[in-house]
Write a protein that holds these residues in place. Sequence first.
Motif, short mmCIF file in Angstrom:
data_model
loop_
_atom_site.label_atom_id
_atom_site.label_comp_id
_atom_site.label_asym_id
_atom_site.label_seq_id
_atom_site.Cartn_x
_atom_site.Cartn_y
_atom_site.Cartn_z
N ARG A 53 0.84 -1.20 0.00
CA ARG A 53 0.00 0.00 0.00
C ARG A 53 0.87 1.25 0.00
NH1 ARG A 53 -2.76 2.89 4.31
NH2 ARG A 53 -1.98 1.37 5.82
N LEU A 54 0.43 2.26 -0.72
CA LEU A 54 1.11 3.56 -0.85
C LEU A 54 2.37 3.50 -1.69
CD1 LEU A 54 0.70 4.88 2.82
CD2 LEU A 54 -0.74 5.40 0.84
N GLN A 55 2.62 2.36 -2.36
CA GLN A 55 3.79 2.23 -3.22
C GLN A 55 3.32 2.03 -4.67
OE1 GLN A 55 6.63 2.95 -1.77
NE2 GLN A 55 5.54 3.03 0.19
N VAL A 56 4.27 1.79 -5.57
CA VAL A 56 3.96 1.59 -6.98
C VAL A 56 4.70 0.36 -7.49
CG1 VAL A 56 3.50 4.03 -7.42
CG2 VAL A 56 5.83 3.14 -7.70
N GLN A 57 4.32 -0.07 -8.69
CA GLN A 57 4.84 -1.34 -9.19
C GLN A 57 6.36 -1.38 -9.35
OE1 GLN A 57 4.84 -2.46 -13.24
NE2 GLN A 57 3.62 -0.72 -13.92
N SER A 58 6.98 -0.26 -9.67
CA SER A 58 8.43 -0.26 -9.93
C SER A 58 9.25 -0.67 -8.71
CB SER A 58 8.88 1.12 -10.41
OG SER A 58 8.59 2.11 -9.44
N ILE A 59 8.65 -0.55 -7.52
CA ILE A 59 9.39 -0.90 -6.31
C ILE A 59 9.65 -2.40 -6.23
CG2 ILE A 59 7.47 -1.34 -4.71
CD1 ILE A 59 8.96 0.48 -2.69
N MET A 60 8.95 -3.17 -7.06
CA MET A 60 9.11 -4.63 -7.05
C MET A 60 10.21 -5.12 -7.98
SD MET A 60 6.82 -5.29 -4.80
CE MET A 60 6.44 -7.04 -4.80
N ALA A 61 10.84 -4.20 -8.74
CA ALA A 61 11.87 -4.61 -9.70
C ALA A 61 13.02 -5.39 -9.07
CB ALA A 61 12.39 -3.38 -10.45
N PRO A 62 13.54 -4.97 -7.90
CA PRO A 62 14.63 -5.75 -7.29
C PRO A 62 14.22 -7.17 -6.91
CG PRO A 62 14.54 -3.55 -6.36
CD PRO A 62 13.29 -3.72 -7.15
N ILE A 63 12.95 -7.35 -6.55
CA ILE A 63 12.48 -8.69 -6.20
C ILE A 63 12.43 -9.57 -7.44
CG2 ILE A 63 10.54 -9.98 -5.21
CD1 ILE A 63 9.89 -7.44 -3.60
N ALA A 64 12.01 -8.98 -8.55
CA ALA A 64 12.03 -9.71 -9.82
C ALA A 64 13.46 -10.13 -10.15
CB ALA A 64 11.46 -8.84 -10.93
N ALA A 65 14.39 -9.19 -10.02
CA ALA A 65 15.78 -9.46 -10.37
C ALA A 65 16.38 -10.56 -9.50
CB ALA A 65 16.61 -8.18 -10.27
N ALA A 66 16.10 -10.51 -8.20
CA ALA A 66 16.68 -11.50 -7.28
C ALA A 66 16.24 -12.91 -7.64
CB ALA A 66 16.28 -11.16 -5.85
N SER A 67 14.96 -13.09 -7.91
CA SER A 67 14.45 -14.43 -8.23
C SER A 67 14.93 -14.90 -9.60
CB SER A 67 12.92 -14.44 -8.18
OG SER A 67 12.47 -14.29 -6.85
N ILE A 68 14.95 -13.99 -10.57
CA ILE A 68 15.38 -14.37 -11.92
C ILE A 68 16.87 -14.71 -11.93
CG2 ILE A 68 15.74 -13.47 -14.26
CD1 ILE A 68 13.03 -11.97 -13.87
N HIS A 69 17.69 -13.91 -11.25
CA HIS A 69 19.12 -14.22 -11.18
C HIS A 69 19.36 -15.58 -10.53
CE1 HIS A 69 20.66 -10.58 -12.83
NE2 HIS A 69 20.29 -9.79 -11.84
N ASP A 70 18.66 -15.84 -9.43
CA ASP A 70 18.87 -17.11 -8.73
C ASP A 70 18.47 -18.29 -9.61
OD1 ASP A 70 19.43 -18.34 -5.91
OD2 ASP A 70 17.60 -19.33 -6.62
N TRP A 71 17.32 -18.17 -10.26
CA TRP A 71 16.86 -19.28 -11.10
C TRP A 71 17.75 -19.46 -12.33
CZ3 TRP A 71 14.73 -23.64 -10.95
CH2 TRP A 71 14.27 -24.28 -12.10
N ASN A 72 18.16 -18.36 -12.94
CA ASN A 72 18.99 -18.47 -14.14
C ASN A 72 20.39 -18.98 -13.83
OD1 ASN A 72 16.89 -17.62 -15.72
ND2 ASN A 72 17.67 -15.55 -16.06
N GLY A 73 20.76 -19.00 -12.56
CA GLY A 73 22.04 -19.58 -12.17
C GLY A 73 21.98 -21.08 -12.02
N ARG A 74 20.82 -21.66 -12.22
CA ARG A 74 20.64 -23.10 -12.11
C ARG A 74 20.55 -23.72 -13.51
NH1 ARG A 74 17.43 -24.71 -6.95
NH2 ARG A 74 17.88 -22.98 -5.53
N SER A 75 21.03 -24.92 -13.64
CA SER A 75 21.04 -25.57 -14.95
C SER A 75 19.64 -25.80 -15.49
CB SER A 75 21.79 -26.91 -14.86
OG SER A 75 21.18 -27.77 -13.91
#
Length: 342
Positions: A53-75
């Motif tokens: 609440r009181l935030q906007v969608q762009s604040i979630m970009a680091p969460i997207a990056a963290a999960s994508i980086h972790d998954w893409n590091g797996r075979s």
Amino acid sequence: MATPNPLADSSSDPTPVSSKTYTIAGVHTTVYGLDELASAAKEVAVLWLLHPRLQVQSIMAPIAAASIHDWNGRSASKSKGLIAVSFDQRNHGTREVNPLANESWKKNNPTHAQDMFSIFHGTAQDTSMLIDFLSSYVFPDSSHTITKHLVLGISLGGHSTWQCIIHDPRITTAVVVIGCPDYKFLMADRAKKSKLSTWTSSEGKDFLGSTDYPKGLCDATDKWDPKAFLVGDKLQPTEDQKKTLRPLLKEKLGGKHIMCLSGGKDKLVPYTCSAPFLDWLKTGVDKESGWFNDQGIVLEDIVDETAGHEYSAKMKVEAVRFISENLAGEGSLKAGTRTSKI
């Protein structure tokens, strides 16, 4: 009480990933990680990110990056890709109509309870609608097929995440961060702390159904809120009630994986408001004695004892682990429960 930004600490934010914005059904929808997809990854999972609440969608970009980086590091990412999606919740960011409707009772919003529930319920519905259309925008050539949907929501987004996992059969994994599955309990607690006359006049006995929590809102809560919808007042169901509940639980939660991340010092969304429902759910899916432990339900209930109303560093580690393990079908993700304090 003031409403803190649960994502204020950006000191550990990862390197950003690619992003592209689409307008889907009039909603600005940001998709992360398309450029990072392996060409051979014909199957793609989508992680839906619902902001506070009181935030906007762009604040979630680091969460997207963290999960994508972790998954893409797996075979396994070579054959199964991961993208993430964020959009502004209703009445937030590009969709804001009335700023006061996002505020609390203490911030002079007399319809706080109605506003907050309708906004995050609407966001859950928006998530389902966007699931319907996402692939036609991001993969119009059918080069990839979306085969799995996960959702992670924080605070207001966490409340919405509970509705997503309960009511949309396509969403099979949820990470609820400082969100609550029992809206009536949460609002009664907040009304008490806000010293509303509708609470103080009867010590809370007449709060539900009052002008601050009208009957119409009670009806909507009973229809959509996890605790009210699944449990009602049956925290200790009889054998006959269990017979009625089992088919409903199979339909709504069968095979689903849920992680709850809570702050032990959270005063805005206290863990105590979630605990009765979570305890009921954990009792039911307990591997040894649960009365609906044959439905493949996974529940991890984790409390960061030092955290307030925030997405703490410890929570971030747990969330990324849970998401990647879920995509890989490995690790602790066996039917049953895990309760821990970190």
